[in-house]
Design an enzyme around this catalytic site. Structure first.
Site, PDB file in Angstrom:
ATOM      1  N   ASN A  10      -8.779  -6.502  10.168  1.00  0.00           N
ATOM      2  CA  ASN A  10      -7.426  -6.357   9.627  1.00  0.00           C
ATOM      3  C   ASN A  10      -6.525  -6.014  10.810  1.00  0.00           C
ATOM      4  OD1 ASN A  10      -5.096  -5.640   8.337  1.00  0.00           O
ATOM      5  ND2 ASN A  10      -6.041  -4.148   6.952  1.00  0.00           N
ATOM      6  N   LYS A  17      -8.082  -2.697  12.293  1.00  0.00           N
ATOM      7  CA  LYS A  17      -9.151  -2.034  11.543  1.00  0.00           C
ATOM      8  C   LYS A  17     -10.312  -3.017  11.443  1.00  0.00           C
ATOM      9  CE  LYS A  17      -6.127   0.595   8.496  1.00  0.00           C
ATOM     10  NZ  LYS A  17      -5.528   0.553   7.179  1.00  0.00           N
ATOM     11  N   ARG A  63      -8.123 -10.464   7.222  1.00  0.00           N
ATOM     12  CA  ARG A  63      -7.099 -10.213   6.216  1.00  0.00           C
ATOM     13  C   ARG A  63      -5.791 -10.817   6.727  1.00  0.00           C
ATOM     14  NH1 ARG A  63      -3.577  -4.989   5.053  1.00  0.00           N
ATOM     15  NH2 ARG A  63      -2.790  -5.546   3.000  1.00  0.00           N
ATOM     16  N   HIS A 152      -1.349  -6.806  -1.607  1.00  0.00           N
ATOM     17  CA  HIS A 152      -2.498  -5.985  -2.024  1.00  0.00           C
ATOM     18  C   HIS A 152      -3.346  -6.733  -3.049  1.00  0.00           C
ATOM     19  CE1 HIS A 152      -0.042  -2.020  -1.242  1.00  0.00           C
ATOM     20  NE2 HIS A 152      -0.677  -2.389  -0.139  1.00  0.00           N
ATOM     21  N   LEU A 181      -2.068   2.939  -5.004  1.00  0.00           N
ATOM     22  CA  LEU A 181      -1.167   3.920  -4.396  1.00  0.00           C
ATOM     23  C   LEU A 181      -1.776   4.410  -3.088  1.00  0.00           C
ATOM     24  CD1 LEU A 181      -0.462   6.005  -7.655  1.00  0.00           C
ATOM     25  CD2 LEU A 181       0.747   3.956  -6.855  1.00  0.00           C
ATOM     26  N   GLY A 182      -1.427   3.737  -1.993  1.00  0.00           N
ATOM     27  CA  GLY A 182      -1.866   4.173  -0.666  1.00  0.00           C
ATOM     28  C   GLY A 182      -0.626   4.499   0.138  1.00  0.00           C
ATOM     29  N   ASN A 183      -0.646   4.216   1.436  1.00  0.00           N
ATOM     30  CA  ASN A 183       0.616   4.312   2.168  1.00  0.00           C
ATOM     31  C   ASN A 183       1.584   3.258   1.666  1.00  0.00           C
ATOM     32  OD1 ASN A 183       0.469   6.516   3.897  1.00  0.00           O
ATOM     33  ND2 ASN A 183      -0.985   5.416   5.211  1.00  0.00           N
ATOM     34  N   ARG A 213       8.255   3.315   2.903  1.00  0.00           N
ATOM     35  CA  ARG A 213       9.122   2.227   2.436  1.00  0.00           C
ATOM     36  C   ARG A 213       9.840   2.619   1.151  1.00  0.00           C
ATOM     37  NH1 ARG A 213       4.703  -2.254   2.267  1.00  0.00           N
ATOM     38  NH2 ARG A 213       3.579  -1.269   3.961  1.00  0.00           N
ATOM     39  N   ASP A 254       1.992  12.083   4.067  1.00  0.00           N
ATOM     40  CA  ASP A 254       0.706  12.454   3.484  1.00  0.00           C
ATOM     41  C   ASP A 254       0.925  13.373   2.280  1.00  0.00           C
ATOM     42  OD1 ASP A 254      -1.804  13.678   2.903  1.00  0.00           O
ATOM     43  OD2 ASP A 254      -2.495  12.975   4.858  1.00  0.00           O
ATOM     44  N   PHE A 255       0.414  12.933   1.130  1.00  0.00           N
ATOM     45  CA  PHE A 255       0.641  13.696  -0.102  1.00  0.00           C
ATOM     46  C   PHE A 255       0.022  15.087  -0.061  1.00  0.00           C
ATOM     47  CE2 PHE A 255       2.810  11.417  -3.560  1.00  0.00           C
ATOM     48  CZ  PHE A 255       3.223  10.331  -2.810  1.00  0.00           C
ATOM     49  N   GLY A 304      -3.902   7.289  -5.174  1.00  0.00           N
ATOM     50  CA  GLY A 304      -4.405   7.037  -6.526  1.00  0.00           C
ATOM     51  C   GLY A 304      -5.804   7.584  -6.749  1.00  0.00           C
ATOM     52  N   GLU A 305      -6.646   7.508  -5.711  1.00  0.00           N
ATOM     53  CA  GLU A 305      -8.032   7.973  -5.861  1.00  0.00           C
ATOM     54  C   GLU A 305      -8.159   9.488  -5.739  1.00  0.00           C
ATOM     55  OE1 GLU A 305     -10.462   5.780  -3.013  1.00  0.00           O
ATOM     56  OE2 GLU A 305      -9.398   3.950  -3.580  1.00  0.00           O
ATOM     57  N   GLU A 356     -11.318  -3.212  -0.076  1.00  0.00           N
ATOM     58  CA  GLU A 356     -10.808  -4.535   0.289  1.00  0.00           C
ATOM     59  C   GLU A 356     -11.746  -5.237   1.270  1.00  0.00           C
ATOM     60  OE1 GLU A 356      -7.168  -2.195   0.732  1.00  0.00           O
ATOM     61  OE2 GLU A 356      -6.096  -4.084   0.464  1.00  0.00           O
TER      62      GLU A 356
HETATM   63  P1  ADP Z   1      -3.285   2.483   3.490  1.00  0.00           P
HETATM   64  O1  ADP Z   1      -2.216   1.954   2.620  1.00  0.00           O
HETATM   65  O2  ADP Z   1      -2.838   2.793   4.872  1.00  0.00           O
HETATM   66  O3  ADP Z   1      -4.617   1.755   3.398  1.00  0.00           O
HETATM   67  P2  ADP Z   1      -4.652   4.611   2.032  1.00  0.00           P
HETATM   68  O4  ADP Z   1      -4.959   3.854   0.792  1.00  0.00           O
HETATM   69  O5  ADP Z   1      -5.771   5.021   2.907  1.00  0.00           O
HETATM   70  O6  ADP Z   1      -3.531   3.920   2.902  1.00  0.00           O
HETATM   71  O7  ADP Z   1      -3.829   5.922   1.602  1.00  0.00           O
HETATM   72  C1  ADP Z   1      -3.425   6.838   2.556  1.00  0.00           C
HETATM   73  C2  ADP Z   1      -2.649   7.951   1.875  1.00  0.00           C
HETATM   74  O8  ADP Z   1      -3.460   8.536   0.872  1.00  0.00           O
HETATM   75  C3  ADP Z   1      -2.302   9.117   2.779  1.00  0.00           C
HETATM   76  O9  ADP Z   1      -1.090   8.911   3.465  1.00  0.00           O
HETATM   77  C4  ADP Z   1      -2.177  10.279   1.796  1.00  0.00           C
HETATM   78  O10 ADP Z   1      -0.844  10.349   1.322  1.00  0.00           O
HETATM   79  C5  ADP Z   1      -3.056   9.859   0.648  1.00  0.00           C
HETATM   80  N1  ADP Z   1      -4.258  10.695   0.541  1.00  0.00           N
HETATM   81  C6  ADP Z   1      -5.417  10.572   1.179  1.00  0.00           C
HETATM   82  N2  ADP Z   1      -6.275  11.549   0.819  1.00  0.00           N
HETATM   83  C7  ADP Z   1      -5.635  12.315  -0.084  1.00  0.00           C
HETATM   84  C8  ADP Z   1      -5.955  13.485  -0.844  1.00  0.00           C
HETATM   85  N3  ADP Z   1      -7.148  14.062  -0.758  1.00  0.00           N
HETATM   86  N4  ADP Z   1      -5.027  13.971  -1.683  1.00  0.00           N
HETATM   87  C9  ADP Z   1      -3.818  13.387  -1.787  1.00  0.00           C
HETATM   88  N5  ADP Z   1      -3.442  12.296  -1.096  1.00  0.00           N
HETATM   89  C10 ADP Z   1      -4.328  11.775  -0.265  1.00  0.00           C
END
Ligand code: ADP
Length: 372
Positions: A10, A17, A63, A152, A181-183, A213, A254-255, A304-305, A356
């Site tokens: 990627n 990556k 990717r 995605h 729900l990632g970055n 974004r 970062d959440f 999300g996870e 992915e």
């Molecule tokens: P990408 O879109 O870069 O692949 P990811 O799916 O890995 O991103 O998501 C990254 C984001 O997930 C981080 O910026 C953070 O906000 C969130 N995150 C990761 N671990 C946790 C956690 N334990 N609790 C809450 N948020 C988390």
């Protein structure tokens, strides 16, 4: 039979990556990230230096974010495809050019193996026209290939297929909402295995509030900033991509950090969270209406996870719409695929880790086996 492996790359604008994995068992044999990439030759050399034996390697999966209108099936990369992908660069200026650089270097290093492009837009290529088209001048839209492509897609497809397996129900009979729900963040509505709407559009900028974004904004803001604030197109693009979203409002991507700041009474962090949740709820509501009947809502990707508060707040108070979480399951320590809805909730709510890389690796071996 010796185990076979696929290398998944990627190549992004600032990092490469990689993951070497066994597509049959799903086992990761090696993975990592090369950051602050300036030279893709050096980056790929660093990837190969970090890999164990390449015995059994059958393909390299790349990717590719944007496949435009023409490319949606996993496709073996040759010079003609590279030329066509190059022509799509204006549609994804931040994403496709680095992917092509990574592809070029990887093909030089492993010239005898099939290199396969897997497109992030693929799952959404046949969105119904009502969802795919923007209500703008039709001639201009056609001339410039403007439509909702969605991104995605590899994750939305993988997670929705896993949700069907988890529920032991046919993919083709389930109506699903997937919240990636990632970055980056996106939502999709999937009816009977077919994506019927998604939140990202011509570019990955539309839709949900993301790490950096903005997601949906009034397009008037762009003209206003250009005309009145004297910002250039590049300034506005950078602001919307890199200095907006949760970071723009609350100063954090970062959440985990965002929650810590909220606990200390930080109003900017609270506002960022509230705007994020509000937008997410709007999309859930919209997709419930698009689907009419929803069987399952699934959360995936980093936020999300892992973030139970986001999941709770995204779906709070929706019992009248058939959505009830079990707060113990939601906030439990389990990290695998799991159900978090209450017993008897008409809509199942799941958390399913996305993968992915595995989906790309499997797409590669399926293509080589002639299955796609
Ligand atoms: P990408 O879109 O870069 O692949 P990811 O799916 O890995 O991103 O998501 C990254 C984001 O997930 C981080 O910026 C953070 O906000 C969130 N995150 C990761 N671990 C946790 C956690 N334990 N609790 C809450 N948020 C988390």
């Amino acid at each position: 039979m010796t185990a076979r492996s696929v290398l998944v790359l990627n190549s992004g604008s600032s990092s490469v990556k990689y993951e070497l994995l066994d597509p049959d068992s799903g086992t990761a044999l090696a993975d990592g990230i090369i950051e602050r990439v300036a030279d893709y030759g050096q980056a790929l050399a660093a990837v190969f230096a970090a890999l164990p034996s390449l015995d059994g390697l059958v393909a390299v999966g790349h990717r590719v974010v944007h496949g435009g209108r023409s490319f949606y099936r996993p496709t073996v990369i040759d010079d003609a495809l590279v030329t066509k992908l190059d022509e799509l660069a204006p549609l994804a200026p931040l994403h496709n050019p680095p992917a092509l650089l990574g592809i070029a270097e990887a093909r030089k290093m492993l010239p005898d193996l099939p290199h396969i492009a897997v497109f992030d837009t693929a799952f959404f290529h046949d969105l119904p026209a009502a969802a795919a088209e923007y209500a703008i001048d039709r001639d201009i839209a056609e001339q410039w290939h403007i439509r909702r492509y969605g991104f995605h897609g590899t994750s939305h497809r993988y997670v929705s297929e896993q949700a069907a397996l988890f529920l032991k129900q046919p993919f083709s009979e389930l109506n699903q909402i997937v919240l990636h729900l990632g970055n980056g963040a996106s939502a999709s509505a999937i009816r009977g295995g077919r994506a019927v709407d998604t939140s990202m559009g011509l570019t990955p900028m539309e839709g949900l509030v993301m790490g950096t974004r903005a997601g949906d904004i009034d397009p008037g803001i762009i003209m206003y900033l250009w005309r009145t604030a004297g910002m250039s197109v590049e300034d506005i693009e950078t602001m919307l991509n890199r200095r907006s979203g949760v970071f723009g409002l609350g100063g954090e991507v970062d959440f985990r950090e965002l929650h810590k700041r909220i606990e200390t009474g930080d109003e900017a962090a609270q506002l960022a969270y509230d705007v994020y949740i509000h937008r997410l709820r709007k999309y859930v509501g919209a997709y419930l209406a698009v689907l009419c009947r929803t069987d399952v809502i699934t959360f995936t990707a980093g936020v999300g996870e892992n973030d139970a508060a986001v999941r709770r707040d995204a779906l709070a108070g929706l019992a009248a719409l058939g959505i009830e979480l079990d707060e113990d399951l939601n906030s439990g320590a389990d990290r695998g695929a799991r159900r978090i809805s209450a017993v008897g909730s008409p809509v199942a709510v799941l958390v399913i880790p996305t993968n992915e890389e595995l989906a790309i690796a499997r797409a590669c071996v399926d293509l080589l086996a002639g299955a796609r």
